[in-house]
Design a protein around this motif. Sequence first.
Motif, PDB file in Angstrom:
ATOM      1  N   UNK A 129     -69.495-102.429 -39.009  1.00  0.00           N
ATOM      2  CA  UNK A 129     -68.392-103.321 -38.634  1.00  0.00           C
ATOM      3  C   UNK A 129     -68.856-104.431 -37.700  1.00  0.00           C
ATOM      4  N   UNK A 130     -69.810-104.119 -36.824  1.00  0.00           N
ATOM      5  CA  UNK A 130     -70.297-105.104 -35.861  1.00  0.00           C
ATOM      6  C   UNK A 130     -70.971-106.269 -36.583  1.00  0.00           C
ATOM      7  N   UNK A 131     -71.645-105.985 -37.711  1.00  0.00           N
ATOM      8  CA  UNK A 131     -72.296-107.046 -38.475  1.00  0.00           C
ATOM      9  C   UNK A 131     -71.290-107.863 -39.282  1.00  0.00           C
ATOM     10  N   UNK A 132     -70.216-107.231 -39.724  1.00  0.00           N
ATOM     11  CA  UNK A 132     -69.199-107.948 -40.498  1.00  0.00           C
ATOM     12  C   UNK A 132     -68.309-108.796 -39.609  1.00  0.00           C
ATOM     13  N   UNK A 133     -68.072-108.331 -38.381  1.00  0.00           N
ATOM     14  CA  UNK A 133     -67.198-109.033 -37.427  1.00  0.00           C
ATOM     15  C   UNK A 133     -68.057-109.440 -36.235  1.00  0.00           C
ATOM     16  N   UNK A 134     -68.518-110.663 -36.232  1.00  0.00           N
ATOM     17  CA  UNK A 134     -69.484-111.090 -35.224  1.00  0.00           C
ATOM     18  C   UNK A 134     -68.859-111.270 -33.841  1.00  0.00           C
ATOM     19  N   UNK A 135     -67.572-111.605 -33.799  1.00  0.00           N
ATOM     20  CA  UNK A 135     -66.885-111.783 -32.517  1.00  0.00           C
ATOM     21  C   UNK A 135     -66.448-110.415 -31.997  1.00  0.00           C
ATOM     22  N   UNK A 136     -67.029-109.990 -30.874  1.00  0.00           N
ATOM     23  CA  UNK A 136     -66.737-108.671 -30.309  1.00  0.00           C
ATOM     24  C   UNK A 136     -65.263-108.511 -29.979  1.00  0.00           C
ATOM     25  N   UNK A 137     -64.582-109.604 -29.654  1.00  0.00           N
ATOM     26  CA  UNK A 137     -63.155-109.534 -29.315  1.00  0.00           C
ATOM     27  C   UNK A 137     -62.297-109.147 -30.517  1.00  0.00           C
ATOM     28  N   UNK A 138     -62.816-109.360 -31.727  1.00  0.00           N
ATOM     29  CA  UNK A 138     -62.065-109.015 -32.938  1.00  0.00           C
ATOM     30  C   UNK A 138     -62.420-107.632 -33.466  1.00  0.00           C
ATOM     31  N   UNK A 139     -63.342-106.935 -32.801  1.00  0.00           N
ATOM     32  CA  UNK A 139     -63.807-105.653 -33.314  1.00  0.00           C
ATOM     33  C   UNK A 139     -62.696-104.602 -33.338  1.00  0.00           C
ATOM     34  N   UNK A 140     -61.913-104.529 -32.243  1.00  0.00           N
ATOM     35  CA  UNK A 140     -60.836-103.537 -32.210  1.00  0.00           C
ATOM     36  C   UNK A 140     -59.799-103.827 -33.284  1.00  0.00           C
ATOM     37  N   UNK A 141     -59.547-105.113 -33.553  1.00  0.00           N
ATOM     38  CA  UNK A 141     -58.603-105.474 -34.603  1.00  0.00           C
ATOM     39  C   UNK A 141     -59.151-105.098 -35.980  1.00  0.00           C
ATOM     40  N   UNK A 142     -60.464-105.262 -36.174  1.00  0.00           N
ATOM     41  CA  UNK A 142     -61.085-104.873 -37.446  1.00  0.00           C
ATOM     42  C   UNK A 142     -60.961-103.373 -37.671  1.00  0.00           C
ATOM     43  N   UNK A 143     -61.137-102.590 -36.611  1.00  0.00           N
ATOM     44  CA  UNK A 143     -60.990-101.137 -36.727  1.00  0.00           C
ATOM     45  C   UNK A 143     -59.559-100.779 -37.095  1.00  0.00           C
ATOM     46  N   UNK A 144     -58.594-101.466 -36.462  1.00  0.00           N
ATOM     47  CA  UNK A 144     -57.178-101.196 -36.758  1.00  0.00           C
ATOM     48  C   UNK A 144     -56.830-101.594 -38.198  1.00  0.00           C
ATOM     49  N   UNK A 145     -57.334-102.753 -38.650  1.00  0.00           N
ATOM     50  CA  UNK A 145     -57.069-103.183 -40.028  1.00  0.00           C
ATOM     51  C   UNK A 145     -57.726-102.229 -41.019  1.00  0.00           C
ATOM     52  N   UNK A 146     -58.946-101.798 -40.694  1.00  0.00           N
ATOM     53  CA  UNK A 146     -59.632-100.831 -41.549  1.00  0.00           C
ATOM     54  C   UNK A 146     -58.815 -99.549 -41.660  1.00  0.00           C
ATOM     55  N   UNK A 147     -58.238 -99.123 -40.543  1.00  0.00           N
ATOM     56  CA  UNK A 147     -57.385 -97.940 -40.545  1.00  0.00           C
ATOM     57  C   UNK A 147     -56.100 -98.191 -41.333  1.00  0.00           C
ATOM     58  N   UNK A 148     -55.531 -99.406 -41.202  1.00  0.00           N
ATOM     59  CA  UNK A 148     -54.333 -99.760 -41.972  1.00  0.00           C
ATOM     60  C   UNK A 148     -54.605 -99.676 -43.463  1.00  0.00           C
ATOM     61  N   UNK A 149     -55.748-100.206 -43.862  1.00  0.00           N
ATOM     62  CA  UNK A 149     -56.128-100.177 -45.273  1.00  0.00           C
ATOM     63  C   UNK A 149     -56.302 -98.750 -45.770  1.00  0.00           C
ATOM     64  N   UNK A 150     -57.009 -97.943 -44.980  1.00  0.00           N
ATOM     65  CA  UNK A 150     -57.260 -96.560 -45.391  1.00  0.00           C
ATOM     66  C   UNK A 150     -55.965 -95.775 -45.509  1.00  0.00           C
ATOM     67  N   UNK A 151     -55.034 -96.041 -44.602  1.00  0.00           N
ATOM     68  CA  UNK A 151     -53.807 -95.265 -44.609  1.00  0.00           C
ATOM     69  C   UNK A 151     -52.738 -95.837 -45.523  1.00  0.00           C
TER      70      UNK A 151
END
Length: 431
Positions: A129-151
């Motif tokens: 995820x860190x390589x896909x989302x280069x801005x560290x500030x967006x990392x938590x949002x990427x994790x949440x979106x990834x969880x949204x997609x999975x669920x």
Amino acid sequence: MSHAWRALRHSNFKLFFFGQSISVIGTWMTRLATSWLVYRMTHSALLLGVVSFAGQIVAFALGPIAGVWVERLNRRTMLVWTQALAAVQSLALAALTLAHVINLWEIIALTVMQGLINAFDMPGRQSFLVQMVEDRNDLSNAIAINSSMANGARLIGPAIAGVLIAAVGEGWCFLIDGFSYFAVIASLLMMRIKPMDIRHSASSMFEQMREGWDYVWTFRPIRTILTLFALTSLMGYPYMVLLPVFAGQMLHGGATTLGWLTAASGIGAFASALSLAVRKSVVGLTRMLQVAAAVLGGALIFFGLSHTLWLSLVLMIFAGFGLIQGASVSNTIIQSLVTEDKRARVMSYYTMAFFGASPFGSLLAGLLAHRIGAPLTVVITGASCVAGSLWFTFEMPKIKKVMRPIYEEMGFLPARDREIAVIADVEEPVV
């Protein structure tokens, strides 16, 4: 709401999101189809637990080794291979089921193969995820979106699987899942990733494993969060294994009822993921871990006592919310705290907390359900989650004290809080 999807501004993550969305629907179809196939063949709660245990114990045993290997490999290349092997596993399961020659031992063997793949795939995907989302500030949002997609897939997949199983059987669910992995492979190959500097450590694999363990064990916030997550995985997740028993015996239904129960849990999980996506900061998430464990435990206690379909569906929504809220929040906090050189190793312990605790929980749930019945088993596991929430309540002040200066340094805390901290430090009397 536009802020809730900000991680999709990154083109690599957008590709991953759409590819993975297709694949995870297939994954949830396979999970439900496997459970129903085992239950249809054996009518045994114990064997449901054994099959789940067989698949997950492999990921637990290989967790520390996998974490070290992931840090030494090109993560995109590794993920392409894990997805390709997962496709082979699902297509083999489909071929045997559609030919009507599959037996329990073949299901267990193919489930073990999937566990072996997951041991490398999960820490690789989380650290990628860190390589896909280069801005560290967006990392938590990427994790949440990834969880949204999975669920979201957890909501759609079981509902489709329930209808397909009733109409044409389990084999078609496995076949669709097998082909769905090609969407992820295509998305990974289309990405433009900046190569990471893979440093080949002079330390041996054992030394790196020990270094990763020492970091997890001595860093109190990660240790405490992983302990609670392991407890909820051990005692909270196994209700999924027993859902075929509730659908067939307690609610007097079939595969369609099982699909509705799983989909209801998916609604709660999806709501949990959306609630995290709209957050603008990781600050304050530790309290959500306390709430999540309590909600999960309470829902399971009442679910074990329910004999009415509509009430069971409502309780499954709350159980799904609590389970995924705990998993996603744990992931987000750990990713925000861990240093980059240890990310894959720490995420391998996150994988172990899930894939390690879950198989023992599944086996325990199967044994207890065989001896005392599924309803009382779920009540006991729910009470254990509530106890975990109470324990975490007393631990929160201690871990917040450690996390606060880290979040201040990263700029996660609002400016006002940082100013208060500075003022308090200045006004402290000198002795």
